[in-house]
Structure formats: C-alpha cells, structure tokens
Design a protein around this motif. Structure first.
Motif, PDB file in Angstrom:
ATOM      1  N   PHE A 110       2.504  -7.977  -5.065  1.00 15.69           N
ATOM      2  CA  PHE A 110       1.503  -7.136  -4.963  1.00 15.69           C
ATOM      3  C   PHE A 110       1.196  -6.445  -6.344  1.00 15.69           C
ATOM      4  O   PHE A 110       0.232  -5.400  -6.397  1.00 15.69           O
ATOM      5  CB  PHE A 110       1.424  -5.923  -3.931  1.00 15.69           C
ATOM      6  N   GLY A 111       1.830  -6.591  -7.684  1.00 17.49           N
ATOM      7  CA  GLY A 111       1.726  -6.051  -8.677  1.00 17.49           C
ATOM      8  C   GLY A 111       2.368  -4.648  -8.815  1.00 17.49           C
ATOM      9  O   GLY A 111       1.919  -3.806  -9.540  1.00 17.49           O
TER      10      GLY A 111
ATOM     11  N   THR B 222       0.658  -1.229  -0.132  1.00 15.58           N
ATOM     12  CA  THR B 222       0.026   0.078   0.013  1.00 15.58           C
ATOM     13  C   THR B 222       0.626   1.377  -0.151  1.00 15.58           C
ATOM     14  O   THR B 222       0.298   2.295  -0.534  1.00 15.58           O
ATOM     15  CB  THR B 222      -0.857   0.031   1.376  1.00 15.58           C
ATOM     16  N   ALA B 223       2.013   1.180   0.526  1.00 18.56           N
ATOM     17  CA  ALA B 223       2.559   2.596   0.969  1.00 18.56           C
ATOM     18  C   ALA B 223       3.470   2.996  -0.440  1.00 18.56           C
ATOM     19  O   ALA B 223       3.883   2.544  -1.486  1.00 18.56           O
ATOM     20  CB  ALA B 223       3.655   2.458   1.761  1.00 18.56           C
ATOM     21  N   GLU B 224       3.407   4.433  -0.442  1.00 15.69           N
ATOM     22  CA  GLU B 224       4.337   5.275  -1.665  1.00 15.69           C
ATOM     23  C   GLU B 224       5.512   5.680  -0.881  1.00 15.69           C
ATOM     24  O   GLU B 224       6.501   6.256  -1.634  1.00 15.69           O
ATOM     25  CB  GLU B 224       3.206   6.326  -2.271  1.00 15.69           C
ATOM     26  N   VAL B 225       5.515   5.999   0.462  1.00 13.11           N
ATOM     27  CA  VAL B 225       6.868   6.450   1.025  1.00 13.11           C
ATOM     28  C   VAL B 225       6.726   5.703   2.219  1.00 13.11           C
ATOM     29  O   VAL B 225       5.781   5.355   3.081  1.00 13.11           O
ATOM     30  CB  VAL B 225       6.625   8.010   1.382  1.00 13.11           C
ATOM     31  N   VAL B 226       8.091   5.446   2.808  1.00  8.99           N
ATOM     32  CA  VAL B 226       8.107   4.502   3.837  1.00  8.99           C
ATOM     33  C   VAL B 226       9.289   5.367   4.786  1.00  8.99           C
ATOM     34  O   VAL B 226      10.223   5.637   4.174  1.00  8.99           O
ATOM     35  CB  VAL B 226       8.612   3.040   3.782  1.00  8.99           C
ATOM     36  N   PHE B 227       9.000   5.516   5.912  1.00  7.54           N
ATOM     37  CA  PHE B 227       9.932   5.960   6.817  1.00  7.54           C
ATOM     38  C   PHE B 227      10.632   4.868   7.677  1.00  7.54           C
ATOM     39  O   PHE B 227      10.126   4.159   8.350  1.00  7.54           O
ATOM     40  CB  PHE B 227       9.434   7.117   7.844  1.00  7.54           C
ATOM     41  N   ALA B 228      11.910   4.782   7.345  1.00  9.31           N
ATOM     42  CA  ALA B 228      12.782   3.648   7.919  1.00  9.31           C
ATOM     43  C   ALA B 228      13.689   4.044   8.938  1.00  9.31           C
ATOM     44  O   ALA B 228      14.099   5.332   9.121  1.00  9.31           O
ATOM     45  CB  ALA B 228      13.573   3.037   6.696  1.00  9.31           C
ATOM     46  N   SER B 229      14.369   3.320   9.767  1.00 11.67           N
ATOM     47  CA  SER B 229      15.058   3.679  11.036  1.00 11.67           C
ATOM     48  C   SER B 229      16.230   2.883  11.274  1.00 11.67           C
ATOM     49  O   SER B 229      16.828   2.499  12.348  1.00 11.67           O
ATOM     50  CB  SER B 229      14.082   3.791  12.233  1.00 11.67           C
ATOM     51  N   ASP B 230      17.052   2.490  10.240  1.00 11.81           N
ATOM     52  CA  ASP B 230      18.237   1.643  10.160  1.00 11.81           C
ATOM     53  C   ASP B 230      19.512   2.681  10.574  1.00 11.81           C
ATOM     54  O   ASP B 230      19.487   3.490   9.821  1.00 11.81           O
ATOM     55  CB  ASP B 230      18.440   0.984   8.795  1.00 11.81           C
ATOM     56  N   PRO B 231      20.361   2.180  11.565  1.00 14.07           N
ATOM     57  CA  PRO B 231      21.332   2.810  11.934  1.00 14.07           C
ATOM     58  C   PRO B 231      22.527   2.794  10.911  1.00 14.07           C
ATOM     59  O   PRO B 231      23.630   3.859  10.997  1.00 14.07           O
ATOM     60  CB  PRO B 231      21.755   2.463  13.339  1.00 14.07           C
ATOM     61  N   THR B 232      22.889   2.017  10.151  1.00 11.85           N
ATOM     62  CA  THR B 232      23.853   1.715   9.450  1.00 11.85           C
ATOM     63  C   THR B 232      23.745   1.692   7.809  1.00 11.85           C
ATOM     64  O   THR B 232      22.521   1.370   7.483  1.00 11.85           O
ATOM     65  CB  THR B 232      24.843   0.789   9.646  1.00 11.85           C
TER      66      THR B 232
ATOM     67  N   LYS C 176      11.610  -3.384  -0.968  1.00 16.34           N
ATOM     68  CA  LYS C 176      11.499  -3.206  -2.566  1.00 16.34           C
ATOM     69  C   LYS C 176      11.386  -4.514  -3.506  1.00 16.34           C
ATOM     70  O   LYS C 176      10.482  -4.753  -4.126  1.00 16.34           O
ATOM     71  CB  LYS C 176      12.523  -2.349  -3.237  1.00 16.34           C
ATOM     72  N   GLY C 177      11.992  -5.707  -2.704  1.00 19.35           N
ATOM     73  CA  GLY C 177      11.738  -6.972  -3.147  1.00 19.35           C
ATOM     74  C   GLY C 177      10.455  -7.589  -3.264  1.00 19.35           C
ATOM     75  O   GLY C 177      10.064  -8.540  -3.914  1.00 19.35           O
TER      76      GLY C 177
END
Length: 443
Positions: free
Chosen positions: A263-264, A235-245, A257-258
C-alpha cells in the motif's frame, strides 16, 4: 540495552476492565459517569507519560440476558466518548485522546467534523479507533436486525475512511488568513470540496472547520482477521494487538508490517501496541493472590455469557464442570475474530471445563502477575524481541491498577531507557513519532 522508547496507551473504563471490578470495596458507584473520576484518571496517565488515553465504545446497551449483564454492567451506563474526551482535553496538556467510533452506524461527514473538532480543542491530540462494530445490539439501534457480513463491513469501512480523510483535507493549512485590513477571512482557492459517489456513501460538500492541527487525527485499528490486517496495513497508524506470547506477537508484528509495502507505506508509519493486563504486587505471591481474588468474583453466569458472546454460540445448556465439546465451535466468526480464535484454541488444546474457562478467559489477553521489576522485564522482552512497538495497558481496577503501574513500573522503564521521562512534542503525532501528513491538494 535498547534505546527504543515504547509507545504506551491505556484502555480506560470506569472501575477497571475486569468484569468484577465494580464489586471491589471502595469503588465509586458513579465511576462510569463521573467527569471528576475520568479527569483524575487522565491526569494520572499523563503523569505516567502515557501517549494515549483510550475510550472503547459501542452505541448500544445490552437488552438480552440481563440476568447475567446485571452482574457485569459493560457499556450499560457510560459516556459518549467524543463528549467525554472533549471535556478531558481542557484538563490535560499532553496525553493523546482516543475513542472508538463505528463506520457501520455513523456518517462520514459527522464523524470527520467531530474528530476534527476534538483535534482542535485538544491542540492536536485526537485519535480515532476505526471499528466496524461487533454486536447486534448496536445493529438493532440503527434499523438492522443484525450486523452485515464481516467482509461487507470492512468494504464499507474502507470507503468510510477514504471519505473522512478527504473531508479533513477540505481546507489547506493556510486557507484561513483573517486579513482584517482587506476584509478577507479565507482564501477561496484553498477550499477543496469533496465529491464522492461510491457504493456506500454519496457526498458533495466541504467540511466547515479548518484542517485539523495534526493534518488528520491518528488512525487506530484492531482487526485480527486477514481482511482486518489488510485494512490496517493500508490505513492504520496504531494497531492494538492481542497476542498472548512473544512468539505469536512477533508473527503478527512481522505479518502486519510486511503487508504495508503493498500500500506504499513504510513499517515505521505504523505502531503496533500489544494488549497487556498486569496485576502488581510486592511479591509474586501477593500479585497472584490479588488476581485470584478478582477471578473468584466472576459469577458463573457472567463467565458463561462472555464465552458465548465471543464464541458466537449458545452455551447455556452445557454443564459447568465438563469440557466444552469441540463440535460446539461454530464454523466461522462474524464479530471479533481474535477472541473467537482464542476460545476455539482453548477448547481444542487445553481441555478445561466450562467453569475453568469462565475463570481463565480474558478476551485475548493473559494477565501478567508479578513484581514491578518482573513487569518491566516482561515489557522489555517484548520490545527487544521486535514483537511490539509498545503496549495497550489494560488495568483490572481503576484507579488502583493504574496507580501501581505509574508509581512502581514507569520509573523502572524510564531508568532502563525504555520510556520517555517527559513529553517533548505538542501533538499525539509528536509523541508517537508519526509524520504530519501533507494535504493531498498541495504539491
């Protein structure tokens, strides 16, 4: 040198995101409820060519542990975000306006109507951050003792988004013709009422506002669990991520992305923005001193409470100057999975004392401290490594932290071809390079 332009959002809180930001000399007492203050911040972000001005939210004040919350007044005195962004729409021209709204405590019709209205008021700049909520303070405001289980909240969220998107397609784009000669305001055949009877929601009706200028507001999501990532891939078009490296960011980026093909969807239909806190100084030493000063203002009661909240367990009986025992890590999380996992890893791997953890824990982010050029280098590294499409900037102090970034770092990023120098489109979708979706009822 890459020619890829980064997407850029900023998480905005009254005095800043740092728990001790309100203690800074010169901070406005009314910062969290001053429309003049937020207007100035939005205009500053627009001057810096940010794509999204983002307001996080929870529909609740804290009602427990007030001895600690009094020193960290997070969400204790804040605007309702849709009201705030509607006001800011008239004070800005280009920047996207995003807000959190919970699928656990709202009805699809009301939310669809609110965000469609915001999209019209802003001429196509609205974005909805889809959350399931992650605290029981909110649950108790809506007739529940505590939040439902994590998986159930995401099932409900999926149905919620499905209904909202159907409502946004109630009217075809050319339904309202305003034909005065023939006395015809709209074409009835271009209305498509929604008939939905699902597990969580039942609805039979039509949205009473024209289709949003963007087709639908941009959908944001930030889940880090397996369920959350599948939800975002769908469903999302923007995702906020929080990985430190960079390495961990790349793994998350490729993983999410994979999943989209199932979901087409194509990978470029989703922008991943990693969270980035920065403290900027003329030298590394100056930036480090500014950061350490802020950290020193975190009261131990606040540090302990923040850790306990995200680890979802009571830490009040533990001594400050000894490590948290590994046995105190709960078996599972029901709130913020990313924060929970981060704290658990700190306990297992770093062997810090509770006091040291209170001083270093930053809710999934690691503050980058350095000169403007070093900050630009850091951002370029993430972008060129394919670990992010851009950044969710988290400034410890407002307006000072944002001013430093806009005045000192943005020109460097623009000179390197990493950021746009001006807005070229009209809508938030234009800024992000996202297509305007066709109405599902039109072939």
């Amino acid at each position: 040198m890459t020619t890829k332009h980064m997407a850029l959002a900023t998480l905005v809180q009254g005095t800043g995101a740092h728990p001790a930001s309100w203690l800074q000399t010169g901070t406005r007492d009314d910062a969290s409820t001053s429309i003049e203050h937020f207007t100035a911040l939005a205009q500053l972000a627009e001057r810096g060519c940010f794509d999204i001005f983002f307001i996080a939210d929870t529909p609740a004040a804290r009602t427990e542990n007030l001895y600690a919350w009094k020193r960290f007044p997070m969400f204790m005195n804040v605007f309702e975000p849709i009201t705030l962004l509607s006001a800011l729409a008239g004070a800005t021209r280009h920047i996207g306006l995003g807000a959190t709204a919970s699928t656990s405590f709202m009805e699809p019709y009301n939310l669809a109507r609110q965000f469609a209205s915001l999209d019209h008021i802003s001429h196509g700049r609205a974005a909805w951050n889809v959350v399931t909520s992650a605290n029981d303070y909110a649950a108790r405001n809506f007739g529940l003792d505590k939040l439902p289980p994590h998986a159930e909240r995401y099932d409900k969220a999926a149905e919620f988004v499905e209904v909202v998107e159907q409502l946004w397609d109630t009217w075809e784009d050319d339904a309202f013709v305003h034909d005065r000669d023939n006395g015809l305001n709209f074409l009835p055949e271009k209305q498509h009422p929604v008939k939905h009877d699902g597990r969580y929601f039942k609805l039979d009706g039509a949205l009473n506002i024209a289709r949003p200028p963007q087709g639908k507001p941009v959908i944001i999501q930030a889940g880090a669990s397996e369920t959350g990532k599948d939800f975002a891939a769908r469903t999302a078009e923007v995702v906020f991520a929080s990985d430190p490296t960079v390495a961990k960011g790349k793994l998350f980026y490729d993983d999410l992305k994979g999943r989209m093909a199932r979901f087409g969807r194509q990978p470029d239909e989703l922008k991943i923005l990693t969270g980035l806190s920065v403290v900027i100084g003329a030298t590394e030493e100056e930036a480090e001193a500014k950061y350490q000063h802020l950290q020193s203002l975190i009261h131990p009661d606040v540090g302990r409470m923040r850790l306990a909240q995200d680890l979802e367990t009571d830490l009040s009986d533990l001594p400050l100057d000894e490590p948290i025992p590994v046995a105190r890590i709960p078996a599972t999380s029901n709130f913020h999975r990313a924060y929970f996992d981060h704290i658990a890893a700190m306990i297992r791997e770093q062997k810090l004392t509770l006091r040291e953890m209170c001083q270093s824990y930053e809710r999934g982010n690691v503050t980058f401290r350095g000169t403007p050029a070093q900050v630009a280098d850091h951002m370029q590294e993430w972008l060129e490594a394919g670990a992010a499409d851009g950044f969710m900037m988290i400034f410890h102090t407002m307006p000072g932290g944002m001013e430093d970034f806009v005045e000192q770092v943005v020109p460097l990023l623009q000179a390197r071809g990493l950021m746009k120098r001006e807005y070229t489109g009209r809508t938030l979708r234009d800024h992000l390079g996202l297509a305007r979706p066709a109405n599902r009822h039109v072939r």
